[in-house]
Design a protein around this motif. Sequence first.
Motif, PDB file in Angstrom:
ATOM      1  N   PRO A 161      35.015  44.250 167.600  1.00  0.00           N
ATOM      2  CA  PRO A 161      34.800  42.914 168.163  1.00  0.00           C
ATOM      3  C   PRO A 161      35.380  41.831 167.256  1.00  0.00           C
ATOM      4  O   PRO A 161      35.314  41.926 166.032  1.00  0.00           O
ATOM      5  N   VAL A 162      35.952  40.806 167.862  1.00  0.00           N
ATOM      6  CA  VAL A 162      36.446  39.644 167.126  1.00  0.00           C
ATOM      7  C   VAL A 162      36.001  38.375 167.853  1.00  0.00           C
ATOM      8  O   VAL A 162      35.771  38.389 169.061  1.00  0.00           O
ATOM      9  N   ARG A 163      35.888  37.305 167.089  1.00  0.00           N
ATOM     10  CA  ARG A 163      35.489  36.024 167.681  1.00  0.00           C
ATOM     11  C   ARG A 163      36.735  35.308 168.201  1.00  0.00           C
ATOM     12  O   ARG A 163      37.659  35.042 167.442  1.00  0.00           O
ATOM     13  N   PRO A 164      36.776  34.989 169.489  1.00  0.00           N
ATOM     14  CA  PRO A 164      37.930  34.244 170.010  1.00  0.00           C
ATOM     15  C   PRO A 164      38.045  32.881 169.332  1.00  0.00           C
ATOM     16  O   PRO A 164      37.042  32.229 169.031  1.00  0.00           O
ATOM     17  N   ILE A 165      39.273  32.456 169.073  1.00  0.00           N
ATOM     18  CA  ILE A 165      39.521  31.134 168.500  1.00  0.00           C
ATOM     19  C   ILE A 165      40.613  30.447 169.302  1.00  0.00           C
ATOM     20  O   ILE A 165      41.377  31.085 170.030  1.00  0.00           O
ATOM     21  N   LYS A 166      40.695  29.132 169.168  1.00  0.00           N
ATOM     22  CA  LYS A 166      41.676  28.357 169.899  1.00  0.00           C
ATOM     23  C   LYS A 166      42.993  28.293 169.124  1.00  0.00           C
ATOM     24  O   LYS A 166      42.997  28.312 167.895  1.00  0.00           O
ATOM     25  N   PRO A 167      44.112  28.192 169.837  1.00  0.00           N
ATOM     26  CA  PRO A 167      45.386  27.956 169.153  1.00  0.00           C
ATOM     27  C   PRO A 167      45.337  26.658 168.362  1.00  0.00           C
ATOM     28  O   PRO A 167      44.623  25.715 168.725  1.00  0.00           O
ATOM     29  N   VAL A 168      46.117  26.588 167.286  1.00  0.00           N
ATOM     30  CA  VAL A 168      46.058  25.418 166.408  1.00  0.00           C
ATOM     31  C   VAL A 168      46.957  24.280 166.880  1.00  0.00           C
ATOM     32  O   VAL A 168      46.925  23.196 166.289  1.00  0.00           O
ATOM     33  N   ALA A 169      47.739  24.509 167.930  1.00  0.00           N
ATOM     34  CA  ALA A 169      48.604  23.446 168.440  1.00  0.00           C
ATOM     35  C   ALA A 169      48.931  23.721 169.898  1.00  0.00           C
ATOM     36  O   ALA A 169      48.968  24.880 170.325  1.00  0.00           O
ATOM     37  N   PRO A 170      49.179  22.676 170.688  1.00  0.00           N
ATOM     38  CA  PRO A 170      49.650  22.883 172.061  1.00  0.00           C
ATOM     39  C   PRO A 170      51.027  23.551 172.038  1.00  0.00           C
ATOM     40  O   PRO A 170      51.784  23.410 171.079  1.00  0.00           O
ATOM     41  N   TYR A 171      51.333  24.242 173.128  1.00  0.00           N
ATOM     42  CA  TYR A 171      52.631  24.902 173.230  1.00  0.00           C
ATOM     43  C   TYR A 171      52.981  25.008 174.696  1.00  0.00           C
ATOM     44  O   TYR A 171      52.142  25.403 175.517  1.00  0.00           O
ATOM     45  N   LEU A 172      54.192  24.639 175.031  1.00  0.00           N
ATOM     46  CA  LEU A 172      54.637  24.692 176.418  1.00  0.00           C
ATOM     47  C   LEU A 172      54.426  26.101 176.975  1.00  0.00           C
ATOM     48  O   LEU A 172      54.842  27.083 176.367  1.00  0.00           O
ATOM     49  N   GLY A 173      53.759  26.192 178.122  1.00  0.00           N
ATOM     50  CA  GLY A 173      53.500  27.501 178.701  1.00  0.00           C
ATOM     51  C   GLY A 173      52.281  28.179 178.136  1.00  0.00           C
ATOM     52  O   GLY A 173      52.062  29.370 178.376  1.00  0.00           O
TER      53      GLY A 173
END
Length: 268
Positions: free
Chosen positions: A8-20
């Motif tokens: 198991p791993v804890r989901p995290i958010k991307p550190v920057a927006p990215y097209l697509g």
Amino acid sequence: MESTARTPVRPIKPVAPYLGGKRNLARRLVEIIEATPHDRYAEAFVGMGGVFLRRTSRPRFEVINDWSADVANLFRILREHYPQFMEVLRFQITTRHEFDRLSRVDPETLTDLQRAARFLYLQRVAFGGKVTGRNFGMDTGRARFNLSQLEPMLEDLHERLSGVVIERLPFDRFIDRYDGPGTLTFCDPPYWGCETDYGAAMFSPADHARLRDRLAAVQGRFALTINDVPEIRALYADPRFSIEPVGVTYRVSGAPTAARELIITGGG
């Protein structure tokens, strides 16, 4: 017998927006990935990790790839040189002048640390997560590059990348290298009609057929996300592929826009 043991791993958010980026589809894609038996996970077009980072478990082996030198370098720097990277970032400020200055800098003239800092800054500040033709993004509510808010996200990503192999290979060489029984290959290529949005030499219209041919021959399993257009449906009109249409809503500016995308799966 195929191993399915995962940690198991804890989901995290991307550190920057990215097209697509896959914010709209991430939940459904993660469901498919988690339900697919695999002991190796290989992502061919990782971008900012919109799917990779939202998964809830990891197999014994993970490898991420992107043909973008900026993407591959950022992940490698975050994994291997996190303290030094944070020191470089402390001097970044959010101003139109700084955005314009860094936009004009040739990344090939920078050190790897400077290049990673430049790329992260531009992606955080640019409007809509654009990769080419970036414009300064205005936000009256907050600074788009606030290190006090960004630092915990970067630390989470640094920890998540521990043990992850990072590659920069053309997608066909990447799939060839890591495919095999037990491998799940996830692909989020540039969408049909948007091939140059990530740079002139990153992906071509002809690459869609090349990717289809390579996925048709994998020994493991695969999942692909792509826009729902007649040309893609024709490419994957084969019993070897399973096609799931999904409705999504996008909002870059103005009113939300409804769209349809495809999740295509197959393999051994």
